[in-house]
Write a protein that holds these residues in place. Sequence first.
Motif, PDB file in Angstrom:
ATOM      1  N   LEU A 484       0.839  -1.192   0.000  1.00 16.03           N
ATOM      2  CA  LEU A 484       0.000   0.000   0.000  1.00 16.03           C
ATOM      3  C   LEU A 484       0.876   1.244   0.000  1.00 16.03           C
ATOM      4  N   VAL A 485       0.573   2.129  -0.887  1.00 13.08           N
ATOM      5  CA  VAL A 485       1.321   3.379  -0.973  1.00 13.08           C
ATOM      6  C   VAL A 485       0.491   4.475  -0.322  1.00 13.08           C
ATOM      7  N   VAL A 486       1.039   5.086   0.694  1.00 12.25           N
ATOM      8  CA  VAL A 486       0.336   6.162   1.396  1.00 12.25           C
ATOM      9  C   VAL A 486       0.535   7.462   0.639  1.00 12.25           C
ATOM     10  N   PRO A 487      -0.542   8.142   0.273  1.00 12.21           N
ATOM     11  CA  PRO A 487      -0.395   9.420  -0.446  1.00 12.21           C
ATOM     12  C   PRO A 487       0.418  10.406   0.389  1.00 12.21           C
ATOM     13  N   THR A 488       1.328  11.094  -0.263  1.00 10.38           N
ATOM     14  CA  THR A 488       2.140  12.078   0.440  1.00 10.38           C
ATOM     15  C   THR A 488       1.371  13.382   0.616  1.00 10.38           C
ATOM     16  N   GLU A 489       1.575  14.019   1.764  1.00 10.71           N
ATOM     17  CA  GLU A 489       0.936  15.313   1.998  1.00 10.71           C
ATOM     18  C   GLU A 489       1.641  16.424   1.243  1.00 10.71           C
ATOM     19  N   GLY A 490       2.826  16.100   0.721  1.00  6.91           N
ATOM     20  CA  GLY A 490       3.580  17.132   0.024  1.00  6.91           C
ATOM     21  C   GLY A 490       3.157  17.338  -1.411  1.00  6.91           C
ATOM     22  N   MET A 491       2.149  16.580  -1.893  1.00  6.12           N
ATOM     23  CA  MET A 491       1.670  16.742  -3.270  1.00  6.12           C
ATOM     24  C   MET A 491       0.150  16.649  -3.280  1.00  6.12           C
ATOM     25  N   ILE A 492      -0.488  17.453  -4.114  1.00  8.06           N
ATOM     26  CA  ILE A 492      -1.912  17.256  -4.355  1.00  8.06           C
ATOM     27  C   ILE A 492      -2.042  16.358  -5.582  1.00  8.06           C
ATOM     28  N   ASP A 493      -3.024  15.457  -5.609  1.00  8.41           N
ATOM     29  CA  ASP A 493      -3.111  14.488  -6.696  1.00  8.41           C
ATOM     30  C   ASP A 493      -3.806  15.085  -7.913  1.00  8.41           C
ATOM     31  N   GLU A 494      -3.702  14.353  -9.033  1.00  9.86           N
ATOM     32  CA  GLU A 494      -4.271  14.841 -10.290  1.00  9.86           C
ATOM     33  C   GLU A 494      -5.786  14.947 -10.213  1.00  9.86           C
ATOM     34  N   ALA A 495      -6.407  14.062  -9.443  1.00  9.13           N
ATOM     35  CA  ALA A 495      -7.863  14.116  -9.318  1.00  9.13           C
ATOM     36  C   ALA A 495      -8.304  15.446  -8.703  1.00  9.13           C
ATOM     37  N   THR A 496      -7.536  15.947  -7.738  1.00 10.51           N
ATOM     38  CA  THR A 496      -7.864  17.237  -7.124  1.00 10.51           C
ATOM     39  C   THR A 496      -7.734  18.365  -8.138  1.00 10.51           C
ATOM     40  N   VAL A 497      -6.696  18.296  -8.974  1.00 10.39           N
ATOM     41  CA  VAL A 497      -6.522  19.312 -10.022  1.00 10.39           C
ATOM     42  C   VAL A 497      -7.716  19.300 -10.967  1.00 10.39           C
ATOM     43  N   ARG A 498      -8.134  18.108 -11.361  1.00  9.39           N
ATOM     44  CA  ARG A 498      -9.257  17.999 -12.282  1.00  9.39           C
ATOM     45  C   ARG A 498     -10.548  18.539 -11.644  1.00  9.39           C
ATOM     46  N   ARG A 499     -10.776  18.157 -10.395  1.00  8.60           N
ATOM     47  CA  ARG A 499     -11.992  18.629  -9.711  1.00  8.60           C
ATOM     48  C   ARG A 499     -12.003  20.153  -9.575  1.00  8.60           C
ATOM     49  N   GLN A 500     -10.842  20.716  -9.280  1.00  7.52           N
ATOM     50  CA  GLN A 500     -10.761  22.165  -9.104  1.00  7.52           C
ATOM     51  C   GLN A 500     -11.133  22.895 -10.383  1.00  7.52           C
ATOM     52  N   LEU A 501     -10.623  22.403 -11.512  1.00  8.12           N
ATOM     53  CA  LEU A 501     -10.937  23.050 -12.788  1.00  8.12           C
ATOM     54  C   LEU A 501     -12.382  22.784 -13.192  1.00  8.12           C
ATOM     55  N   ALA A 502     -12.903  21.608 -12.861  1.00  6.66           N
ATOM     56  CA  ALA A 502     -14.302  21.323 -13.172  1.00  6.66           C
ATOM     57  C   ALA A 502     -15.225  22.255 -12.405  1.00  6.66           C
ATOM     58  N   THR A 503     -14.863  22.580 -11.158  1.00  5.17           N
ATOM     59  CA  THR A 503     -15.690  23.507 -10.382  1.00  5.17           C
ATOM     60  C   THR A 503     -15.612  24.919 -10.941  1.00  5.17           C
ATOM     61  N   ARG A 504     -14.581  25.216 -11.717  1.00  8.06           N
ATOM     62  CA  ARG A 504     -14.462  26.535 -12.355  1.00  8.06           C
ATOM     63  C   ARG A 504     -15.105  26.525 -13.734  1.00  8.06           C
ATOM     64  N   ASP A 505     -15.923  25.504 -14.016  1.00  9.94           N
ATOM     65  CA  ASP A 505     -16.741  25.450 -15.239  1.00  9.94           C
ATOM     66  C   ASP A 505     -15.937  25.042 -16.481  1.00  9.94           C
ATOM     67  N   TYR A 506     -14.875  24.245 -16.296  1.00 15.10           N
ATOM     68  CA  TYR A 506     -14.114  23.735 -17.435  1.00 15.10           C
ATOM     69  C   TYR A 506     -14.483  22.276 -17.689  1.00 15.10           C
ATOM     70  N   LEU A 507     -14.390  21.879 -18.956  1.00 21.04           N
ATOM     71  CA  LEU A 507     -14.576  20.484 -19.342  1.00 21.04           C
ATOM     72  C   LEU A 507     -13.217  19.913 -19.747  1.00 21.04           C
ATOM     73  N   GLU A 508     -12.965  18.658 -19.363  1.00 19.38           N
ATOM     74  CA  GLU A 508     -11.682  18.054 -19.707  1.00 19.38           C
ATOM     75  C   GLU A 508     -11.689  17.544 -21.139  1.00 19.38           C
ATOM     76  N   ALA A 509     -10.605  17.790 -21.848  1.00 26.34           N
ATOM     77  CA  ALA A 509     -10.420  17.296 -23.217  1.00 26.34           C
ATOM     78  C   ALA A 509      -9.220  16.363 -23.242  1.00 26.34           C
ATOM     79  N   ILE A 510      -9.262  15.384 -24.142  1.00 21.92           N
ATOM     80  CA  ILE A 510      -8.136  14.465 -24.342  1.00 21.92           C
ATOM     81  C   ILE A 510      -7.798  14.483 -25.829  1.00 21.92           C
ATOM     82  N   ASN A 511      -6.608  14.954 -26.158  1.00 20.01           N
ATOM     83  CA  ASN A 511      -6.176  15.043 -27.543  1.00 20.01           C
ATOM     84  C   ASN A 511      -5.046  14.065 -27.811  1.00 20.01           C
ATOM     85  N   TYR A 512      -4.793  13.818 -29.101  1.00 20.35           N
ATOM     86  CA  TYR A 512      -3.668  12.962 -29.475  1.00 20.35           C
ATOM     87  C   TYR A 512      -2.360  13.605 -29.027  1.00 20.35           C
ATOM     88  N   ALA A 513      -1.407  12.761 -28.646  1.00 24.81           N
ATOM     89  CA  ALA A 513      -0.060  13.259 -28.341  1.00 24.81           C
ATOM     90  C   ALA A 513       0.714  13.534 -29.622  1.00 24.81           C
TER      91      ALA A 513
END
Length: 795
Positions: A484-513
């Motif tokens: 089990l890997v314990v999440p570090t308090e020194g980093m916020i995870d990607e899910a939090t980043v996504r949720r934060q932008l979603a609350t600011r009325d953004y939609l996530e896009a996925i484009n080709y690399a």
Amino acid sequence: MKFSENWLRQHVPTTASRDELAATLTAIGLEVEEVTPLGDCLDGVVVAQILSAGKHPEADRLQVCQVDTGSGTVQIVCGAPNARAGLKAPLAMVGATLPGGMAIKAAKLRGMESAGMLCSAKELGVDADASGLMELPADAQVGQPLAAALGLPDASIEIKLTPNRADCFGVRGIAFDVAAASNAEVAAMDVAPVPATSDARLAIELDAGNDAPRYCGRVVEGVDAAAPTPLWMAERLRRSGVRPVSLLVDITQYVMLELGQPMHAFDRDLLKGPVGVRKARAGETLTLLDGRKVTVDDGFLVITDADRAVALAGVMGGLDTRVTDATRNVFLESAHFAPAAIIGRGRKLGLHTDAGHRFERGVDPELPRTAIEYATRLLLDIAGGTPGPVVEATVAGALSQPTAIGLRRARLARVLGLEVSDGEVERILRALGLVVEAVDDGWQVTPPSRRFDIAIEEDLIEEVARIHGYDAVPTTLPAGAARLVVPTEGMIDEATVRRQLATRDYLEAINYAFVEADLLKRWGRDGGAVALANPLSAELAVMRTALLPGLVDALGRNAARQQPRVRLFELGHVFRQAGTGEAPVQTQRLAAVACGDAVAEQWGRQAAPVGFHDLKGDLESLAAASGAELEFRPSDAPWGHPGRSADVYRIDGESAGHIGWIGQLHPRLQRALELDVDVVAFEVDLRPLQRRAVPVAGRVSRYPSVRRDLAFVVAQDVQWAQLEGGIRQAAGPSLRDLVLFDLYQGKGVETGFKSLAMGLILQEESRTLTDRDVDDVVARVVEALSRDHGAQIRG
């Protein structure tokens, strides 16, 4: 790969039924796609000979034939165009039932008695040819059951091969797999060298390096090329999906199907010699066997005759040196070509040949001489002739030799999850033609030259698994404790980043690399772009160096489809070539784009277009989730609007690291991208935004804070970020917060200047600040701003 069931059983005697054989092939990875039974219902069909054929008195298209059945003569009314006196053909006797279900009875056709039916190959279910009677060779025995004459019953089996199993493009190669799976042995095959009885030969010159490391050739003089192909050979070719053409061509095709080695036959009298292999010259032309004239480039290999291109190596022979029934002296060739030299060459010319299909996947480099000897024996037995010596040319060091591979007993058991006895492992590997030597911890195994797909220990484990049977491998759940890997308090995870932008009325896009190279060039972001060696299309030719080109392209497609307000974000990787010969650098980025109104249409707020500060607020709210402190400085990025874009920095103590860009796109770029709306965007490195300081509990000061408001007049071009840094440094540790609450330009302020009003909030943890303490801080701030930026207290 299509082949005859009986042909396979000749190489590997097995008592398995047809269904069991098909199931075994599929189980060991040679997936059976189709099994076509041949000649299962031919009781009552015999070899017959037409003694005479006369015109039917009542029908122009019918003939009345007197037919010898071997046990008497019968009258048959026949409508086949090739019915003629002397022809030997299949006869279905009265009482027989054909594969299609037709029952043969005595009948009258236009008043003439007919006691049976002369048959075509299609009516017998042995071929698709329905153009006339099936013509049997002149030496066929009259009265013999047709099934015995044709080696029936049989079946045409078609299997689908994975690219790594090139050794199974010959019946002999398939036989080894079947023998291993059915606990049988592959029958010995006599390919003894045919001694030369003449000195006829052609010199061979190799000038293609490692692309053509081996070439064998042999001259056979005085052959009867017009001799008919033996029935047994013609039938095996038909059942393998190959139409018999002529004896010389059929022999080369037969050897290819049996051994897996493509061959070609040249008319010796049309060759001037020496025969060679070299790279084609750009613009060189030759006419192929199918009559097409093709132009090749230096990516092709050609077979040459006195430096004249006469064939496309590994693909197709040439028309000018082809064999015909008039050929008397033949030059047989058998070569080994590197797969990389043949791959894609046929497709480039719109060709797909059996030889090319095999050479692209790889052919046993030790087969050419064997194939020459085998073809020579067949040719001499059927058409006679005088063979010369086999001439072989090789490129020193270009042919790799099989090396021993270690197979550990413990590793085998661990990967498969079951114990396979040593005897069974050795039986399987030896049955597949591998040389096995037992050692303390397992075996040293040397694969044959035809099995160049076996290179590492895991390949040997796969061979044991598929022959032992995948169904014998137990189904078990993974064992062991999960870490089990314990999440570090020194980093916020990607899910939090996504949720934060979603609350600011953004939609996530996925484009080709992958993006179009010209798109990055329009943005001025093509420096260090990594080009793909084999792109899906021209629009996806390079790896993206930034997220914004693809994200803005997605915004443009939405805006073009009547979406007036678009807000998108993307979290993904960008790629940049670090240097020549170095691996590309991969960086995770976050980008967002917006156009249209700042907020969705509503009655309670007046519509206003989204701008720089709206997006800046979104980015700062995201930074607040990790406690990151951002600084914005004027940017000169070519894709940004002058005066409306900034470089983004994260403040870490006394230093500031550049993490990205924010602003409005340059009008010139928007026109180039055919955007009819103003677009604001940001793109930043994700990692600095995720990093946060671990919270530390501290005492809240018991002493009151003091606020002093100041208004300074400064030049118009002085940025607030410059002033803020100077204020914090001058104020010292007593400054708890700094708030800019007013910007004024107008009456009372000189043109070219602006008034900035700010609040300084001061507090100490150990005492109450006195007026003198506060005055000292204010004096230091006023002095610093006046000295460094020419700022004056507004009167």
